[in-house]
Enzyme design. Structure first.
Site, PDB file in Angstrom:
ATOM      1  N   ASP A 261     -22.482 -17.451   0.585  1.00  0.00           N
ATOM      2  CA  ASP A 261     -22.242 -18.310   2.264  1.00  0.00           C
ATOM      3  C   ASP A 261     -23.856 -19.010   1.847  1.00  0.00           C
ATOM      4  O   ASP A 261     -24.290 -18.116   1.133  1.00  0.00           O
ATOM      5  CB  ASP A 261     -22.589 -17.151   2.840  1.00  0.00           C
ATOM      6  CG  ASP A 261     -22.893 -16.887   4.461  1.00  0.00           C
ATOM      7  OD1 ASP A 261     -21.681 -17.363   4.973  1.00  0.00           O
ATOM      8  OD2 ASP A 261     -23.922 -17.963   4.983  1.00  0.00           O
ATOM      9  N   ASP A 304     -19.166 -22.119   6.040  1.00  0.00           N
ATOM     10  CA  ASP A 304     -19.578 -22.589   5.629  1.00  0.00           C
ATOM     11  C   ASP A 304     -19.967 -21.677   4.383  1.00  0.00           C
ATOM     12  O   ASP A 304     -20.716 -20.784   3.520  1.00  0.00           O
ATOM     13  CB  ASP A 304     -21.526 -22.649   5.790  1.00  0.00           C
ATOM     14  CG  ASP A 304     -21.929 -20.854   6.075  1.00  0.00           C
ATOM     15  OD1 ASP A 304     -21.197 -20.313   7.052  1.00  0.00           O
ATOM     16  OD2 ASP A 304     -23.091 -20.669   5.841  1.00  0.00           O
TER      17      ASP A 304
END
Length: 417
Positions: A261, A304
């Site tokens: 992430d 993301d």
């Protein structure tokens, strides 16, 4: 004995020209709509050249003596070359063009030499022999790729029909002689043109079938790719995870899964808009690809968040790989628009024989959350229960480097984990 059906020569030639023109238009339209499928433009030119060769032959009275033969033969040679190039491109093999081009040039020179009124049989033999040799290159390419499916097998059948037809025409011309009028009914000439019409139809239809298979495959591949980063998307990663789980059950080979992430990703979108956020994701994806082995799998599973599959690595080795990844991303050149270099956090787990895909992702997600909670820009690991009630071992501390203070901080961080 008079045959039951006699085909008019001009009618057959006009029919073949019309069929080839139709195939050339269809191939051209497909090439326009699917530019990523190779070979369609070359196949379109193959049928255009065949149409042109037939047209020059039909209008032979409009040209100087025997010029129509040179023009027609030249276009037929070009047609055979483009058929070889186009179908090779669809098969994704590299054509060998030096010898075929040399044969085409030599045939034109030979026809220019044998242009006398009494040498028609020699000209027909030259044309038939060169057509046979040029089509033989395509036949070899098809025979080497028969395992590629029914369309390739049928292309080989119709190319073989062309080869047989050329051989019979050459032998029949020597045995019976050349016709005095090429448009007057002649069994050899009529049968040759009829079979040529049939073979062109077959090659056109099964070339389209082969192209359609390539189009379908390309669409399926694109459906599994993230358009922004070029990495696999969630569907592609789920399929690859299933493949690796099956491989683990079959070979007992270790495999690790990591969720990644981007730290503080919202700040990039807030400062530079979605364009900057997209640029950050692309830079990270490029960096990850550059630092993976050829058989590692990488994909973007949403926003993301990314996923890594590391086949053949147990947890300790996978931790080292993930740490290198974290450092490589943090070391990306500073982007003035971004305001800071991006960093990432990774959560790692190792696949067990009894695992489901849901259990694997839950563990990796827990590890990712721990990496975020412990300061980001790092790697944490969550392993499956050992079966003895003991907790899974923590991530080993990162090797100490730098000053005494930094080594102590690194040690304390590893101790807390």
């Amino acid at each position: 004995m008079t045959p039951l059906i006699q085909f008019d020569i001009r009618t057959l030639l006009v029919s073949e020209a019309a069929v080839c023109l139709l195939f050339s238009l269809v191939m051209l339209l497909m090439a326009k709509h699917y530019p990523y499928v190779g070979g369609l433009r070359q196949l379109s030119l193959k049928f255009v050249a065949t149409t042109g060769g037939i047209s020059f032959f039909l209008m032979r009275s409009l040209f100087p003596y025997k010029l129509d033969v040179l023009l027609s033969n030249g276009l037929y040679c070009i047609s055979n070359l483009f058929a070889y190039i186009g179908i090779s491109a669809l098969l994704q093999v590299r054509p060998r063009l030096r010898l075929p081009i040399l044969l085409a040039v030599l045939s034109t020179v030979a026809l220019a030499y044998y242009r006398g009124a009494g040498q028609t049989d020699i000209r027909i033999a030259i044309i038939s022999l060169v057509d046979l040799l040029l089509r033989a290159f395509l036949m070899v390419a098809l025979l080497r790729n028969l395992r590629r499916g029914a369309a390739v097998k049928m292309l080989a059948v119709f190319t073989g029909l062309f080869l047989l037809c050329d051989a019979v025409r050459m032998i029949a011309t020597f045995h019976y002689g050349a016709p005095t009028d090429v448009f007057q009914y002649n069994v050899t000439q009529a049968d040759y043109i009829a079979i040529s019409l049939l073979a062109n139809c077959g090659i056109g239809i099964f070339s389209l079938a082969l192209a359609a298979r390539e189009v379908t495959g390309a669409i399926e591949r694109r459906a599994r790719r993230d358009s922004l980063t070029g990495a696999l998307n969630r569907l592609g990663m789920e399929e690859q995870l299933a493949v690796e789980m099956e491989r683990l059950r079959r070979t007992q080979t270790a495999c690790c899964v990591a969720l990644m992430d981007v730290d503080n990703f919202k700040s990039f979108n807030d400062s530079g808009g979605h364009a900057l956020g997209d640029k950050v994701l692309q830079r990270i994806a490029a960096c990850v690809h550059a630092n993976l082995r050829s058989y590692d799998v990488f994909g973007r599973i949403g926003g993301d968040e990314f996923m890594l599959l590391l086949p053949g690595l147990a947890a300790p080795d996978a931790v080292a790989v993930c740490r290198r990844m974290v450092k490589a991303i943090a070391a990306l050149p500073h982007d003035s628009a971004a305001g800071a270099s991006p960093t990432v956090s990774l959560g790692l787990t190792e696949i067990e024989l009894s695992d489901s895909s849901e259990a694997i992702l839950v563990r990796a997600d827990k590890a990712l959350y721990a990496a975020k909670r412990l300061g980001k820009n790092g790697v944490e690991m969550e392993l499956a229960a050992t079966g003895t009630g003991e907790a899974a071992p923590p991530v080993p501390p990162e090797p100490m480097e730098g000053s005494t203070l930094s080594r102590m901080a690194a040690f304390l961080k590893g101790f807390r984990a």
